[in-house]
Design a protein around this motif. Structure first.
Motif, short mmCIF file in Angstrom:
data_model
loop_
_atom_site.label_atom_id
_atom_site.label_comp_id
_atom_site.label_asym_id
_atom_site.label_seq_id
_atom_site.Cartn_x
_atom_site.Cartn_y
_atom_site.Cartn_z
N GLY A 777 -66.51 116.30 -0.17
CA GLY A 777 -67.41 115.40 -0.87
C GLY A 777 -68.04 116.09 -2.07
O GLY A 777 -67.39 116.81 -2.82
N GLU A 778 -69.37 115.81 -2.23
CA GLU A 778 -70.08 116.33 -3.39
C GLU A 778 -70.48 117.79 -3.25
O GLU A 778 -71.14 118.33 -4.13
N GLU A 779 -70.09 118.40 -2.11
CA GLU A 779 -70.25 119.86 -2.03
C GLU A 779 -69.35 120.56 -3.03
O GLU A 779 -69.60 121.69 -3.44
N ILE A 780 -68.31 119.85 -3.42
CA ILE A 780 -67.36 120.39 -4.40
C ILE A 780 -67.94 120.14 -5.79
O ILE A 780 -68.34 119.01 -6.10
N PRO A 781 -68.00 121.17 -6.65
CA PRO A 781 -68.55 120.96 -8.00
C PRO A 781 -67.81 119.83 -8.72
O PRO A 781 -66.59 119.65 -8.54
N LEU A 782 -68.54 119.08 -9.55
CA LEU A 782 -67.99 117.91 -10.23
C LEU A 782 -66.79 118.29 -11.09
O LEU A 782 -65.76 117.60 -11.07
N LEU A 783 -66.94 119.35 -11.86
CA LEU A 783 -65.84 119.73 -12.76
C LEU A 783 -64.59 120.09 -11.98
O LEU A 783 -63.47 119.85 -12.44
N SER A 784 -64.74 120.68 -10.79
CA SER A 784 -63.58 121.02 -9.95
C SER A 784 -62.90 119.75 -9.46
O SER A 784 -61.67 119.67 -9.37
N ARG A 785 -63.73 118.69 -9.13
CA ARG A 785 -63.16 117.45 -8.66
C ARG A 785 -62.38 116.74 -9.76
O ARG A 785 -61.33 116.15 -9.53
N ILE A 786 -62.93 116.79 -11.02
CA ILE A 786 -62.23 116.17 -12.16
C ILE A 786 -60.89 116.88 -12.38
O ILE A 786 -59.85 116.26 -12.54
N LEU A 787 -60.93 118.25 -12.38
CA LEU A 787 -59.71 119.02 -12.63
C LEU A 787 -58.66 118.74 -11.56
O LEU A 787 -57.46 118.68 -11.85
N ALA A 788 -59.07 118.54 -10.31
CA ALA A 788 -58.12 118.31 -9.22
C ALA A 788 -57.27 117.08 -9.50
O ALA A 788 -56.05 117.08 -9.24
N VAL A 789 -57.88 116.02 -10.05
CA VAL A 789 -57.14 114.78 -10.31
C VAL A 789 -56.16 114.96 -11.45
O VAL A 789 -54.96 114.65 -11.33
#
Length: 834
Positions: A777-789
């Motif tokens: 969830g949001e434990e993951i930094p936002l920029l890391s979540r964007i990069l993953a997609v």
């Protein structure tokens, strides 16, 4: 008047016999002296003739061809001609008890050399072919060349006292001297026969004296009865005294005396004879002398006795053993001489003289055992024992068999410096050092203990330890030296390794800090001014170690050391004085010269960077020079170090940027990711960031993350990165480590630290099933979540080594299917709306 006349006549009557007696005795004395002298000289001449005849008989077997085939060198030993000569010489020595040595020699180049001798090779007196014969002068050899035979006077050496008979060996056709044959007789044996015959002559002369005395008595027989009676009483008394003297001499003689008839003792024997054989006269009279002779000596004794009894020899002597009644033996020196003869001329009775030599034989055996023991000790010594003369050449008198193992040379090669002096195999630069050390210990009268290298027969350098003791004469001068030399090469090798490790850096092979500090003290003097120093420090080593690992960092250190070494001159001291620090000490180097070398080093690193695009080497340098002794060398070095740190501060940002750029370039080279992939990700990141209303800083960080998110793959094995088949479990676990490696790289530099956590988390999944820590969830930094997609989309739409690219629609469908599990649903929605 009548009375006076009577007395005068009586006196005159006495004068005539007295004059005749004196005259006779004088004539007998003179004639007897000449007779004795003649007997001695004649017997001696006969001995000489026999010796010469013996040599000449042997000479008949020697032909010029045999001599000409031999070169008087050690190589002769294997030749049949040498073996033939050796055999004949040995037979002469064995078949003639009087002979001790027989040998053949010749002259070449003004020196006399042995050709062959009668001694076995293991004898201490053995003279190998080619050994120089000492003491034979050129004039002696000239006499032989003229055909003369030489009988030398008494010659004394360490083996004993000798008489030497030397006969020339001439070419029967040309008469030219080709060699010489010599025979050595022990002096005792040589003079025994002449002295024996001389003794017989003396006995004969003494007999004449007694005959003339008897004649004198006969002449006086016409004198008055009173005179006759008086003279008879005088003679009787003298005879009694002589008999008493003979009896005393016979009984008190220190040797055993007995008369023997054939094989039986006659009861005439003195107490010493009884004592030696431990038998009474009755026991001796009842026994055959062969029964009490030791079996090992009997054959020789019988052989000589038969020759003696038949008159072939006048007597003989030998060492033999008698068996005592208790079974023990006694060694005696026995002399047999004739007393009476049969009418046929054979010996009837003979004199047997014996001397107890048991103690001497035991001493000889002990000496032989001692020699054997010494030989075994020398044989098993862990090195080479020697004795030499203390002269310029160190003439070796003795060397043990350990010589071969240490030097590679056989003992006979060094013995008497025959082919080589030990001094010659010392490494040349150490010869005078060793000689000076000997001079020092001689002056101080101490023992010699020294280490030095030698050159073995194979050309190998070997370190040896020598311990020796000089032997001084009564005047305090060194006569000889006894010593032991052992091989310490292994120990020296270990010492050198330890010394190397003490003074060298194990990683680069350069000198270490310890050696550098010692050299600072050694070079800090007037002679080495101006003394310059250059200090260098590798930039970004911590970044390399933390990001790429210490193996890459160590390679960087070694390459830096190599470049610095190539820039140094002979006489410069280059040391690694810290983990990433190097120092160069340059004696007799001005400030201008130091600056030139400083620039050469800088250019060398620039050239290396141009040759190797993936090169991480970058170094900061500083230098300074000590011009006067009043300056502190430590202060000069401190100023050079300060100068280096100033450059380091100025170059810090650019050097780190260069390292990051190199890493980025390397990352694209080693993996299937390309710079185009990074550009596409950056573009997609900017669009999503704009829709999500990210700040300028977040946009910059997202773009940097899109470019360097896989920087951790620098630490992954290339075979895993580029494997065409699916990864196995172990390989996949290794691949997962790239996020943590990337995190460490980013944290090592100020420029990348803000995106370090994003790099660590860019493979975490929304449902917590990602790696490395299973965040969700949001434990993951936002920029890391964007990069993953966007990273997943770009990866699916591009060809890889292990699969072909998917269509855009298939990739978008896959992204939609994994929304809420792998990806953040809100970000997927924004991405799909594009």
């Amino acid at each position: 008047m009548r009375i006076t006349d009577s007395i005068g006549k009586w006196i005159n009557s006495l004068k005539k016999p007295l004059i005749l007696l004196y005259l006779s005795l004088t004539i007998i004395s003179i004639a007897g002296s000449f007779f004795i002298a003649y007997t001695y000289l004649h017997s001696l001449a006969r001995s000489k003739t026999e010796a010469v005849n013996l040599v000449m008989t042997f000479e008949a077997f020697i032909t010029p061809e045999i001599i000409n085939h031999l070169k008087a060198s050690p190589a002769d030993i294997e030749k049949p001609e040498y073996k033939q000569l050796k055999h004949e010489l040995t037979k002469i020595a064995e078949n003639n008890d009087a002979i001790r040595f027989a040998y053949i020699f010749l002259q070449r180049d003004g020196r006399v050399y042995f050709l062959a001798d009668s001694e076995p090779p293991d004898s201490p007196a053995y003279s190998p072919p080619g050994q120089e014969l000492i003491g034979f002068s050129r004039s002696d050899y000239d006499k032989l060349a003229s055909g003369q035979t030489i009988i030398s006077p008494l010659v004394q050496d360490k083996w004993g006292t000798w008489v030497c008979a030397t006969v020339p060996i001439q070419d029967p056709l040309t008469g030219e001297l080709i060699a010489a044959c010599g025979i050595d007789y022990p002096a005792v044996t040589w003079y025994a026969e002449p002295l024996k015959h001389t003794a017989y002559s003396a006995i004969f002369v003494i007999g004449l004296f007694f005959i003339f005395i008897a004649y004198y008595r006969k002449l006086l027989s016409n004198e008055t009865l009173r005179q006759e009676r008086d003279k008879l009483e005088i003679m009787t008394r003298k005879l009694s005294e002589s008999e008493e003297l003979f009896r005393k001499v016979f009984e008190k003689a220190p040797i055993g005396i007995a008369i023997v008839n054939n094989f039986r003792f006659i009861s005439i024997m003195n107490p010493e004879f009884e004592k030696i054989v431990s038998r009474t006269p009755a026991e001796l009279a009842a026994i055959n002398w062969t029964e009490m002779t030791h079996p090992e000596n009997l054959q020789e004794d019988l052989q000589k006795f038969e020759q003696f009894k038949a008159g072939y020899i006048d007597g003989y002597e030998m060492n033999k053993r008698f068996i005592k009644p208790d079974g023990t033996t006694v060694w005696v020196k026995m002399i047999i001489a004739p007393l009476t003869y049969h009418e046929s001329g054979s010996v009837r009775e003979h004199l047997c003289l014996i001397e107890d030599i048991t103690e001497k034989i035991n001493v000889i055996k002990e000496l032989e055992e001692s020699e054997r023991s010494k030989h075994m000790v020398l044989l098993n010594l862990p090195g080479m024992a020697y004795r030499c003369i203390y002269d310029r050449e160190w003439l070796i008198q003795f060397v043990s068999e350990g010589c071969l193992e240490i030097t590679g040379y056989k003992a006979e090669i060094l013995q008497h410096n025959r082919d080589l002096a030990f001094y010659d195999i010392i490494v040349p630069e150490y010869r005078e050092i060793v000689r000076k050390e000997w001079g020092r210990i001689i002056a101080e009268k101490t023992a010699f203990k020294f280490e030095y290298p030698i050159i073995t027969a194979s050309g190998k350098i070997r370190w040896v330890y020598e311990q020796a003791q000089p032997n001084y004469n009564q005047f305090g001068r060194v006569e000889s030296v006894d010593g032991l030399i052992i091989d310490i090469s292994n120990r020296k090798l270990i010492e050198n390794k330890i010394l190397y490790l003490n003074y060298h850096d194990f990683l680069t092979g350069l000198y270490n800090r310890r050696f550098y500090e010692d050299e600072k003290l050694r070079l800090d003097n007037e002679e080495n001014l101006p003394l310059s120093v250059i200090i260098g420090d590798i930039n970004g080593l911590k970044l390399i170690n933390d990001s790429l690992g210490h193996e890459v960092g160590d390679m960087l250190i070694k390459e830096t050391a190599r470049i610095l070494s190539e820039c140094c001159r002979k006489g410069d001291i280059l040391a690694r004085t810290g983990g990433d620090e190097f120092t160069i000490l340059m004696p007799r180097t001005s400030h201008e010269e130091a600056m030139t070398i400083y620039m050469i080093i800088q250019q060398a690193f620039i050239d290396e960077a141009m040759i190797n695009e993936n090169n991480y080497m970058n170094i900061s340098l500083g230098y300074n020079t000590k011009e006067r002794m009043s300056e502190s060398l430590n202060q000069v070095i401190k100023l050079a170090e300060d100068n280096m740190y100033k450059h380091k501060l100025l170059e810090h940002k650019s050097s780190h940027s260069a390292i990051i750029a190199t890493m980025k370039s390397t990352m694209f080279n080693i993996s299937h990711e390309t710079e185009a992939h990074a550009d596409r990700l950056a573009e997609m990141a900017r669009k999503i960031g704009a829709k999500m209303g990210l700040s300028r800083t977040e946009m910059d960080e997202l773009e940097l993350l899109a470019t360097l998110h896989d920087i951790g793959k620098l630490g992954i094995d290339r075979s895993i990165l580029n494997k065409a088949e699916p990864l196995n479990e172990a390989e996949w676990n290794e691949m997962k480590k790239h996020t943590e490696i990337g995190y460490r790289i980013a944290m090592s530099t100020q420029e990348l630290a803000p995106i370090a956590e994003y790099i660590l988390c860019h493979h975490e999944h929304w449902d917590g099933m990602g790696y490395p820590h299973g965040r969700k969830g949001e434990e993951i930094p936002l920029l890391s979540r964007i990069l993953a997609v966007i990273d997943a989309y770009d990866a699916m739409t591009e060809d890889r080594v292990y699969r072909n690219a998917l269509s855009r629609e298939a990739a978008l469908e896959e992204i939609r299917k994994n929304a809420g599990t792998q990806f953040d649903p809100r970000i997927v929605e924004i991405f799909l709306s594009e």
